[in-house]
Design a protein around this motif. Structure first.
Motif, PDB file in Angstrom:
ATOM      1  N   SER A  23     -58.764 148.674 -12.497  1.00 24.75           N
ATOM      2  CA  SER A  23     -58.378 147.803 -13.608  1.00 24.75           C
ATOM      3  C   SER A  23     -56.901 147.442 -13.527  1.00 24.75           C
ATOM      4  N   GLN A  24     -56.524 146.506 -14.362  1.00 25.02           N
ATOM      5  CA  GLN A  24     -55.105 146.237 -14.567  1.00 25.02           C
ATOM      6  C   GLN A  24     -54.516 147.401 -15.356  1.00 25.02           C
ATOM      7  N   GLY A  25     -53.208 147.462 -15.440  1.00 23.95           N
ATOM      8  CA  GLY A  25     -52.542 148.525 -16.177  1.00 23.95           C
ATOM      9  C   GLY A  25     -52.439 148.228 -17.660  1.00 23.95           C
ATOM     10  N   ARG A  26     -52.236 149.290 -18.416  1.00 26.67           N
ATOM     11  CA  ARG A  26     -52.056 149.183 -19.869  1.00 26.67           C
ATOM     12  C   ARG A  26     -51.042 150.248 -20.277  1.00 26.67           C
ATOM     13  N   THR A  27     -49.939 149.824 -20.892  1.00 28.30           N
ATOM     14  CA  THR A  27     -48.884 150.751 -21.296  1.00 28.30           C
ATOM     15  C   THR A  27     -49.201 151.333 -22.672  1.00 28.30           C
ATOM     16  N   ILE A  28     -49.069 152.643 -22.779  1.00 34.19           N
ATOM     17  CA  ILE A  28     -49.325 153.355 -24.031  1.00 34.19           C
ATOM     18  C   ILE A  28     -48.076 153.269 -24.902  1.00 34.19           C
ATOM     19  N   THR A  29     -48.255 152.840 -26.147  1.00 33.40           N
ATOM     20  CA  THR A  29     -47.122 152.643 -27.048  1.00 33.40           C
ATOM     21  C   THR A  29     -47.172 153.625 -28.224  1.00 33.40           C
ATOM     22  N   GLU A  30     -46.047 153.720 -28.927  1.00 30.02           N
ATOM     23  CA  GLU A  30     -46.003 154.529 -30.140  1.00 30.02           C
ATOM     24  C   GLU A  30     -46.999 153.995 -31.162  1.00 30.02           C
ATOM     25  N   THR A  31     -47.126 152.682 -31.239  1.00 27.66           N
ATOM     26  CA  THR A  31     -48.080 152.071 -32.163  1.00 27.66           C
ATOM     27  C   THR A  31     -49.500 152.510 -31.850  1.00 27.66           C
ATOM     28  N   ASP A  32     -49.857 152.572 -30.565  1.00 23.23           N
ATOM     29  CA  ASP A  32     -51.191 153.052 -30.179  1.00 23.23           C
ATOM     30  C   ASP A  32     -51.437 154.446 -30.735  1.00 23.23           C
ATOM     31  N   ILE A  33     -50.457 155.321 -30.550  1.00 24.12           N
ATOM     32  CA  ILE A  33     -50.607 156.720 -30.955  1.00 24.12           C
ATOM     33  C   ILE A  33     -50.707 156.848 -32.473  1.00 24.12           C
ATOM     34  N   VAL A  34     -49.843 156.156 -33.201  1.00 25.90           N
ATOM     35  CA  VAL A  34     -49.870 156.226 -34.664  1.00 25.90           C
ATOM     36  C   VAL A  34     -51.170 155.633 -35.194  1.00 25.90           C
ATOM     37  N   ASN A  35     -51.594 154.502 -34.665  1.00 28.43           N
ATOM     38  CA  ASN A  35     -52.849 153.899 -35.117  1.00 28.43           C
ATOM     39  C   ASN A  35     -54.040 154.808 -34.833  1.00 28.43           C
ATOM     40  N   PHE A  36     -54.053 155.443 -33.652  1.00 24.24           N
ATOM     41  CA  PHE A  36     -55.160 156.338 -33.322  1.00 24.24           C
ATOM     42  C   PHE A  36     -55.162 157.554 -34.245  1.00 24.24           C
ATOM     43  N   GLY A  41     -57.861 160.502 -37.765  1.00 19.77           N
ATOM     44  CA  GLY A  41     -57.510 161.606 -38.650  1.00 19.77           C
ATOM     45  C   GLY A  41     -56.860 162.771 -37.921  1.00 19.77           C
ATOM     46  N   ASP A  42     -56.553 162.583 -36.632  1.00 21.38           N
ATOM     47  CA  ASP A  42     -55.925 163.634 -35.813  1.00 21.38           C
ATOM     48  C   ASP A  42     -54.409 163.488 -35.898  1.00 21.38           C
ATOM     49  N   TRP A  43     -53.810 164.218 -36.822  1.00 24.39           N
ATOM     50  CA  TRP A  43     -52.366 164.159 -37.045  1.00 24.39           C
ATOM     51  C   TRP A  43     -51.663 165.352 -36.401  1.00 24.39           C
ATOM     52  N   ASN A  44     -52.197 165.852 -35.299  1.00 26.68           N
ATOM     53  CA  ASN A  44     -51.576 166.977 -34.600  1.00 26.68           C
ATOM     54  C   ASN A  44     -50.114 166.652 -34.317  1.00 26.68           C
ATOM     55  N   PRO A  45     -49.198 167.572 -34.626  1.00 24.89           N
ATOM     56  CA  PRO A  45     -47.769 167.311 -34.434  1.00 24.89           C
ATOM     57  C   PRO A  45     -47.378 166.956 -32.987  1.00 24.89           C
ATOM     58  N   LEU A  46     -48.162 167.388 -32.009  1.00 25.49           N
ATOM     59  CA  LEU A  46     -47.846 167.004 -30.621  1.00 25.49           C
ATOM     60  C   LEU A  46     -47.891 165.494 -30.423  1.00 25.49           C
ATOM     61  N   HIS A  47     -48.616 164.819 -31.298  1.00 26.97           N
ATOM     62  CA  HIS A  47     -48.770 163.372 -31.182  1.00 26.97           C
ATOM     63  C   HIS A  47     -47.813 162.597 -32.083  1.00 26.97           C
ATOM     64  N   ILE A  48     -47.478 163.174 -33.250  1.00 26.51           N
ATOM     65  CA  ILE A  48     -46.772 162.351 -34.247  1.00 26.51           C
ATOM     66  C   ILE A  48     -45.445 162.916 -34.745  1.00 26.51           C
ATOM     67  N   ASP A  49     -45.107 164.129 -34.348  1.00 27.75           N
ATOM     68  CA  ASP A  49     -43.872 164.756 -34.828  1.00 27.75           C
ATOM     69  C   ASP A  49     -42.913 164.968 -33.658  1.00 27.75           C
ATOM     70  N   ALA A  50     -41.868 164.130 -33.590  1.00 35.07           N
ATOM     71  CA  ALA A  50     -40.925 164.183 -32.463  1.00 35.07           C
ATOM     72  C   ALA A  50     -40.232 165.534 -32.354  1.00 35.07           C
ATOM     73  N   GLU A  51     -39.934 166.168 -33.484  1.00 32.26           N
ATOM     74  CA  GLU A  51     -39.245 167.470 -33.467  1.00 32.26           C
ATOM     75  C   GLU A  51     -40.139 168.552 -32.867  1.00 32.26           C
ATOM     76  N   VAL A  52     -41.355 168.657 -33.381  1.00 31.02           N
ATOM     77  CA  VAL A  52     -42.295 169.674 -32.891  1.00 31.02           C
ATOM     78  C   VAL A  52     -42.646 169.410 -31.426  1.00 31.02           C
ATOM     79  N   ALA A  53     -42.980 168.177 -31.118  1.00 29.54           N
ATOM     80  CA  ALA A  53     -43.358 167.839 -29.745  1.00 29.54           C
ATOM     81  C   ALA A  53     -42.198 168.049 -28.782  1.00 29.54           C
ATOM     82  N   GLY A  54     -40.987 167.795 -29.238  1.00 29.82           N
ATOM     83  CA  GLY A  54     -39.808 167.988 -28.392  1.00 29.82           C
ATOM     84  C   GLY A  54     -39.597 169.429 -27.984  1.00 29.82           C
ATOM     85  N   GLU A  55     -40.106 170.351 -28.771  1.00 30.54           N
ATOM     86  CA  GLU A  55     -39.986 171.773 -28.458  1.00 30.54           C
ATOM     87  C   GLU A  55     -41.200 172.315 -27.702  1.00 30.54           C
ATOM     88  N   SER A  56     -42.183 171.451 -27.437  1.00 29.10           N
ATOM     89  CA  SER A  56     -43.395 171.870 -26.724  1.00 29.10           C
ATOM     90  C   SER A  56     -43.167 171.853 -25.213  1.00 29.10           C
TER      91      SER A  56
END
Length: 154
Positions: A23-36, A41-56
């Motif tokens: 396929s052609q390429g598709r870039t993953i954006t912050e909007t994709d992640i927030v919308n998903f 309903g998956d609000w896991n901090p690894l996906h939406i919390d820059a502070e928590v994810a930054g320490e992972s």
């Protein structure tokens, strides 16, 4: 290995073992992640919390694995080789191999690995070995998709 062309809707008889398409390429954006996150309903901090994810172990927010799989499905559909001849999606066997970060560009490589005619169902099972690759050609997800594809009307 032969290359599949990307016409709209191949019939079961048109598939060849080891035929592949990318396929052609598709870039993953912050909007994709927030919308998903909102949609699923998956609000896991690894996906939406820059502070928590930054320490992972990842050091930053990552895309949901199922978001990447969903985008891979859409990229495959856009190739056109599945088209209107898919009778149903029978089975998915899937592995999540590496994280996908915001800004990563993914693409899908699908290779036919097995063909099994099932005349009583009006077609045959096509097994695709599917890889989701990032911009560095690293396999981030992979597995098998088995679809029932319509046969040509004789």
């Amino acid at each position: 290995m032969s290359e599949l062309k990307a016409p709209t809707g191949l019939f079961f008889e048109d598939y060849l073992i080891d035929g592949s398409i990318v396929s052609q390429g598709r870039t993953i954006t912050e909007t994709d992640i927030v919308n998903f996150a909102a949609f699923s309903g998956d609000w896991n901090p690894l996906h939406i919390d820059a502070e928590v994810a930054g320490e992972s172990q990842f050091g930053e927010r990552i895309a949901h694995g199922l978001l990447v799989l969903s985008i891979a499905s859409g990229l495959s559909e856009r190739l056109g080789f599945l088209g209107g001849n898919v009778l149903f999606f029978k089975e998915l066997i899937w592995q999540f191999r590496a994280a996908v970060m915001m800004g990563d560009t993914i693409r899908v490589k699908a290779t036919v690995s097995e063909l099994r005619p099932v005349p009583r169902l009006g077609g045959g099972y096509v097994t695709f070995k599917v890889q989701v690759l990032n911009q560095a050609d690293k396999v981030v997800q992979r597995g098998s998709w088995i679809l029932l594809i319509k046969s040509k009307e004789e």
